[in-house]
Design an enzyme around this catalytic site. Sequence first.
Site, PDB file in Angstrom:
ATOM      1  N   ASP A 116      -6.073  -6.589  32.999  1.00  0.00           N
ATOM      2  CA  ASP A 116      -5.559  -6.299  31.657  1.00  0.00           C
ATOM      3  C   ASP A 116      -4.058  -6.539  31.531  1.00  0.00           C
ATOM      4  O   ASP A 116      -3.475  -6.276  30.474  1.00  0.00           O
ATOM      5  CB  ASP A 116      -5.898  -4.855  31.266  1.00  0.00           C
ATOM      6  CG  ASP A 116      -5.262  -3.811  32.181  1.00  0.00           C
ATOM      7  OD1 ASP A 116      -4.577  -4.199  33.155  1.00  0.00           O
ATOM      8  OD2 ASP A 116      -5.463  -2.602  31.931  1.00  0.00           O
ATOM      9  N   ASP A 150     -12.076  -0.270  32.918  1.00  0.00           N
ATOM     10  CA  ASP A 150     -11.605   1.100  33.164  1.00  0.00           C
ATOM     11  C   ASP A 150     -11.138   1.715  31.844  1.00  0.00           C
ATOM     12  O   ASP A 150     -10.227   2.547  31.807  1.00  0.00           O
ATOM     13  CB  ASP A 150     -10.474   1.105  34.197  1.00  0.00           C
ATOM     14  CG  ASP A 150     -10.258   2.482  34.829  1.00  0.00           C
ATOM     15  OD1 ASP A 150     -11.099   3.373  34.639  1.00  0.00           O
ATOM     16  OD2 ASP A 150      -9.225   2.663  35.510  1.00  0.00           O
TER      17      ASP A 150
END
Length: 401
Positions: free
Chosen positions: A258, A284
């Site tokens: 990310d 996550d």
Amino acid sequence: MNSGQDRVLRGRLVTGQPAADILDDGAIWLAGDRIEWCGPASELPAGSPQEVEEAPVILPGLVDLHCHGGAGHTFSADPDGARAVAAHHAANGTTSLLASLVSAPAEELMVQIEALRDLVDDGTLAGLHLEGPFLAADMCGAQNPAAIIDGDPALLRQWLETGRGTIRSLTLAPETPHFDELVSLCRQHGVVPSVGHTAATAAQMRAALEHNPGGTWSATHLFNRMPPLDHRRPGPIAVLLETARRAPDSMVLELIADGAHLHPDTVRMVFGLVGADGIALITDAMAAAGMSDGDYTLGTLDVEVRNGTARLASPDWTAGAIAGGTSRLLENVRRCRDWGISLADAVAAASSTPARLIGNDDVGMLSPGRRADVVVASDELEVLQVYRSGALQQPAPKERS
């Protein structure tokens, strides 16, 4: 069950198979909730629907093995909130999702498992993931250290029996007491043991794997919440990379691509060393996925999100531990492609590899007979349409500003 009408999509076809050729002019035939056929558009079989829908890029529905929430909700003992999380991620391209539960008191986890197991049985969720509580307290990260406990096989057995086969993954530290017994219980119940939140040395990690041969492992968000890779103290990362390189069928490494948890060069390195069949891209994600910056919670802990990055609330925001992600999985696939990883490999790491890891051969790849989970995306990998079991999902919300 026929949950959608027959349709043919034609466009750039990415099947989800690692290192597979991308068909620049491909087609896929969806028949109800199944894939009837896919391949070169020029070979579309007789009997397929006459009307063909043009689609820039066609991908398999994505599979996220590590997700705590989204759309303002966190996975907990709240089935309605869990349905909202699953619907949000499905609309954004993730059609198979494990609900990740953070460390909590034993009875609280039991209640959460009881509340969510029916959502696995009805297909809303692909399974449950327990991220703890048998972790290293000094590597708890954004989990409540008061909830971290020593490995307890009797307790784990209760959770697994309560889950009635819905628990698919358990994160545990190799140094926790009774580690071998915990792994044995996982094997008996079809649960993938995932090593993580650990302060283990290289020797401890190697011994943990060698003492429990056979079966599949994963590594919970590689690099994050484990000792760094050092040239004199390699820690667990060196062993995990070596194992996944040597035997990707037995070790899959989670990566949070990310841009906050890992540097692009780190992600490129792992793809180069291990390959997409040994990598599972994960989000996550916590409650702020798809939401604006602001104040949230993860378990019992307060979290502040700034510029799309979540950290534990602290007077000095930069001092707080990163508290999960705020991306959807297709966004991380897009980042990988932009970082120079082939689209075929990035997609495989977010579809077929994680599906294989949890033993679900019905999803994760575009091939005849599989569930009709399909993402139609723009050339820039923005979601245009998502089909889950052949049913068109609600339009994805606009990207947050």
